[in-house]
Every structure is written in C-alpha cells, then in structure tokens.
Design a protein around this motif. Structure first.
Motif, PDB file in Angstrom:
ATOM      1  N   HIS A  50       0.999  -1.259   0.122  1.00 26.13           N
ATOM      2  CA  HIS A  50       0.050   0.134  -0.074  1.00 26.13           C
ATOM      3  C   HIS A  50       0.858   1.286  -0.185  1.00 26.13           C
ATOM      4  CE1 HIS A  50      -3.121  -2.770   1.960  1.00 26.13           C
ATOM      5  NE2 HIS A  50      -3.753  -2.242   0.828  1.00 26.13           N
ATOM      6  N   LEU A  51       1.930   1.126   0.740  1.00 27.41           N
ATOM      7  CA  LEU A  51       2.806   2.441   1.006  1.00 27.41           C
ATOM      8  C   LEU A  51       3.351   2.476  -0.590  1.00 27.41           C
ATOM      9  CD1 LEU A  51       4.631   1.885   4.334  1.00 27.41           C
ATOM     10  CD2 LEU A  51       2.411   3.063   3.786  1.00 27.41           C
ATOM     11  N   SER A  52       3.787   1.509  -1.170  1.00 27.17           N
ATOM     12  CA  SER A  52       4.373   1.732  -2.749  1.00 27.17           C
ATOM     13  C   SER A  52       3.506   2.312  -3.464  1.00 27.17           C
ATOM     14  CB  SER A  52       5.008   0.302  -3.133  1.00 27.17           C
ATOM     15  OG  SER A  52       5.936  -0.246  -2.216  1.00 27.17           O
ATOM     16  N   LEU A  53       2.233   1.590  -3.340  1.00 27.77           N
ATOM     17  CA  LEU A  53       1.355   2.181  -4.222  1.00 27.77           C
ATOM     18  C   LEU A  53       1.084   3.816  -3.978  1.00 27.77           C
ATOM     19  CD1 LEU A  53      -2.167   0.741  -5.268  1.00 27.77           C
ATOM     20  CD2 LEU A  53      -2.124   2.861  -4.313  1.00 27.77           C
ATOM     21  N   LEU A  54       0.876   4.120  -2.726  1.00 26.31           N
ATOM     22  CA  LEU A  54       0.864   5.798  -2.509  1.00 26.31           C
ATOM     23  C   LEU A  54       1.877   6.231  -2.856  1.00 26.31           C
ATOM     24  CD1 LEU A  54      -0.705   5.217   1.045  1.00 26.31           C
ATOM     25  CD2 LEU A  54      -2.055   6.106  -1.369  1.00 26.31           C
ATOM     26  N   SER A  55       3.239   5.869  -2.566  1.00 33.12           N
ATOM     27  CA  SER A  55       4.401   6.379  -2.946  1.00 33.12           C
ATOM     28  C   SER A  55       4.328   6.750  -4.805  1.00 33.12           C
ATOM     29  CB  SER A  55       5.706   5.816  -2.529  1.00 33.12           C
ATOM     30  OG  SER A  55       5.804   5.620  -1.167  1.00 33.12           O
ATOM     31  N   TYR A  56       4.100   5.686  -5.342  1.00 33.69           N
ATOM     32  CA  TYR A  56       4.207   6.035  -6.853  1.00 33.69           C
ATOM     33  C   TYR A  56       3.057   7.044  -7.402  1.00 33.69           C
ATOM     34  CZ  TYR A  56       7.208   2.113  -8.223  1.00 33.69           C
ATOM     35  OH  TYR A  56       7.964   1.194  -8.369  1.00 33.69           O
ATOM     36  N   VAL A  65      -4.663   1.438 -13.592  1.00 31.79           N
ATOM     37  CA  VAL A  65      -4.443   0.434 -12.451  1.00 31.79           C
ATOM     38  C   VAL A  65      -3.521  -0.551 -13.026  1.00 31.79           C
ATOM     39  CG1 VAL A  65      -5.437  -1.773 -11.880  1.00 31.79           C
ATOM     40  CG2 VAL A  65      -6.716   0.125 -11.453  1.00 31.79           C
ATOM     41  N   ASN A  66      -3.354  -0.682 -14.322  1.00 28.70           N
ATOM     42  CA  ASN A  66      -2.423  -1.410 -15.108  1.00 28.70           C
ATOM     43  C   ASN A  66      -1.003  -1.071 -15.088  1.00 28.70           C
ATOM     44  OD1 ASN A  66      -4.255  -3.437 -15.948  1.00 28.70           O
ATOM     45  ND2 ASN A  66      -4.324  -2.689 -17.840  1.00 28.70           N
ATOM     46  N   ASP A  67      -0.766   0.384 -15.055  1.00 30.93           N
ATOM     47  CA  ASP A  67       0.461   1.152 -14.884  1.00 30.93           C
ATOM     48  C   ASP A  67       0.965   0.803 -13.436  1.00 30.93           C
ATOM     49  OD1 ASP A  67       0.492   2.039 -17.473  1.00 30.93           O
ATOM     50  OD2 ASP A  67      -0.146   4.037 -16.860  1.00 30.93           O
ATOM     51  N   LEU A  68      -0.054   0.632 -12.440  1.00 29.63           N
ATOM     52  CA  LEU A  68       0.278   0.661 -11.072  1.00 29.63           C
ATOM     53  C   LEU A  68       0.954  -0.783 -10.880  1.00 29.63           C
ATOM     54  CD1 LEU A  68      -2.360   2.670  -9.165  1.00 29.63           C
ATOM     55  CD2 LEU A  68       0.267   3.221  -8.785  1.00 29.63           C
ATOM     56  N   ALA A  69       0.126  -1.696 -11.383  1.00 26.86           N
ATOM     57  CA  ALA A  69       0.279  -3.208 -11.257  1.00 26.86           C
ATOM     58  C   ALA A  69       1.810  -3.203 -11.936  1.00 26.86           C
ATOM     59  CB  ALA A  69      -0.812  -3.789 -12.021  1.00 26.86           C
ATOM     60  N   ALA A  70       2.144  -2.692 -13.094  1.00 27.33           N
ATOM     61  CA  ALA A  70       3.438  -3.231 -13.578  1.00 27.33           C
ATOM     62  C   ALA A  70       4.432  -2.559 -12.877  1.00 27.33           C
ATOM     63  CB  ALA A  70       3.560  -2.590 -14.835  1.00 27.33           C
ATOM     64  N   ARG A  71       4.320  -1.430 -12.207  1.00 25.77           N
ATOM     65  CA  ARG A  71       5.482  -0.668 -11.188  1.00 25.77           C
ATOM     66  C   ARG A  71       5.663  -1.706 -10.010  1.00 25.77           C
ATOM     67  NH1 ARG A  71       5.511   5.441 -12.476  1.00 25.77           N
ATOM     68  NH2 ARG A  71       5.007   5.503 -14.559  1.00 25.77           N
ATOM     69  N   ALA A 121       7.127  12.307   1.660  1.00 25.30           N
ATOM     70  CA  ALA A 121       8.078  13.156   0.879  1.00 25.30           C
ATOM     71  C   ALA A 121       9.244  13.345   1.782  1.00 25.30           C
ATOM     72  CB  ALA A 121       7.277  14.310   0.649  1.00 25.30           C
ATOM     73  N   PRO A 122       9.322  13.225   2.922  1.00 26.28           N
ATOM     74  CA  PRO A 122      10.646  13.299   3.611  1.00 26.28           C
ATOM     75  C   PRO A 122      11.809  12.057   3.295  1.00 26.28           C
ATOM     76  CG  PRO A 122       8.909  14.005   4.890  1.00 26.28           C
ATOM     77  CD  PRO A 122       8.401  13.626   3.965  1.00 26.28           C
ATOM     78  N   GLY A 123      10.941  10.927   3.092  1.00 26.72           N
ATOM     79  CA  GLY A 123      12.037   9.827   2.899  1.00 26.72           C
ATOM     80  C   GLY A 123      12.358   9.758   1.519  1.00 26.72           C
ATOM     81  N   ALA A 124      11.296  10.346   0.484  1.00 30.05           N
ATOM     82  CA  ALA A 124      11.879  10.651  -0.882  1.00 30.05           C
ATOM     83  C   ALA A 124      13.133  11.790  -0.939  1.00 30.05           C
ATOM     84  CB  ALA A 124      10.659  10.857  -1.847  1.00 30.05           C
ATOM     85  N   GLU A 125      12.979  12.601  -0.199  1.00 28.87           N
ATOM     86  CA  GLU A 125      13.863  13.802  -0.334  1.00 28.87           C
ATOM     87  C   GLU A 125      15.072  13.164   0.339  1.00 28.87           C
ATOM     88  OE1 GLU A 125      15.986  16.757  -1.316  1.00 28.87           O
ATOM     89  OE2 GLU A 125      13.768  16.600  -1.951  1.00 28.87           O
TER      90      GLU A 125
END
Length: 159
Positions: A50-56, A65-71, A121-125
C-alpha cells in the motif's frame, strides 16, 4: 560505528561490511517506523505494498491500474482490490480516463494528498539527497544491490 570499522568495511572485508549493515538496517527500519502515520491512515492496517502504491501516486501522479500493477510487479487484480479498498476509505479517487472510458485513472484523493505528502515526501527527499552525488552507474549498483539483498532474504526464508 567507529571510523575504524567503516574504514575496514570499505577495504573490501565482506564480514566487516555485513556487520556494519546488520547494525545499520535495524536503525534505518526504526527511523522509518517512527515517522508518524497520518491520522486518516492510522487505522487502515496498510501493508508495504500500500505504501509503495501511495508513493508511486505521490511521486508520479495519477495512473491506471495496469500502470500501477506493472510498477508494483503484481497482478492488475491485486491492484484493483487495493485501489477499491483505499477508494472506499476516501484515500484514493478513481475516475474515468477521458481518452478511454473503459480505463480508470487512480489518484490520491485531494483531501488526503497533503497528509500523505507530508508523510512520504521526507523519505523521498532523503533518498534524493544521498543518491544525487552518485553517478548513474553507482545509483544503479546501489538499487540493484538492495534488490539482490531482498531476493536473497526471501530465498533464505524459503529454505
């Protein structure tokens, strides 16, 4: 860790590097766990995917949905279930793709965007800050090494 231990690990001694990483990884995980989860998400029992989905969605914007599934490297039906669950809780929005009405575009719900951005965002930064000085080849090596570690841990657990 002392400068001496880091120096040894840098000289190619695999066991020293393993010791250093075994000390570092729990500290990193502990820091991540201490990042306060937005109130709207606290009761949602979110899994890492879920965290990965939200991050993307936060970093790359709305997508299908297909783009998210691929990632996420999972089946579209898995993403559809996650999106359905998070949409029902007001965390995500699903809307018709104007270019193809059969497809749905998934986005973070506008009223949740700021809270999710403040959380992720702080983790990404931090990753941007430590990866920017590296060459593209060094970044690729680092990411590939983390993937290989994750696969090796999974393989060890299956034995």
């Amino acid at each position: 860790m002392t400068g001496h231990a880091r120096h040894e690990a840098g000289k190619g001694d695999v066991d020293s590097a393993v010791r250093e990483l075994l000390l570092l990884m729990p500290r990193m995980a502990g820091r991540v766990k201490r990042i306060p989860v937005p109130e709207v998400l606290q009761s949602q029992s979110l899994a890492p995917r879920h965290l990965s989905l939200l991050s993307y969605l936060l970093l790359d914007g709305p997508m299908t949905v297909n783009d998210l599934a691929a990632r996420l490297e999972v089946a579209p039906t898995t993403v559809s279930l996650m999106v359905g669950d998070l949409s029902g809780k007001g965390i995500l929005d699903r809307r018709e793709d104007p270019s193809d009405r059969r497809r749905r575009i998934v986005a973070i719900a506008p009223e949740q965007h700021d809270a999710i951005a403040a959380w992720l965002a702080p983790g990404a930064e931090a990753w941007r800050r430590v990866l920017t000085p590296l060459s593209p080849a060094q970044r690729r090596l680092f990411v590939d090494t983390l993937h290989a570690y994750e696969a090796a841990v999974a393989e060890e657990r299956e034995r």
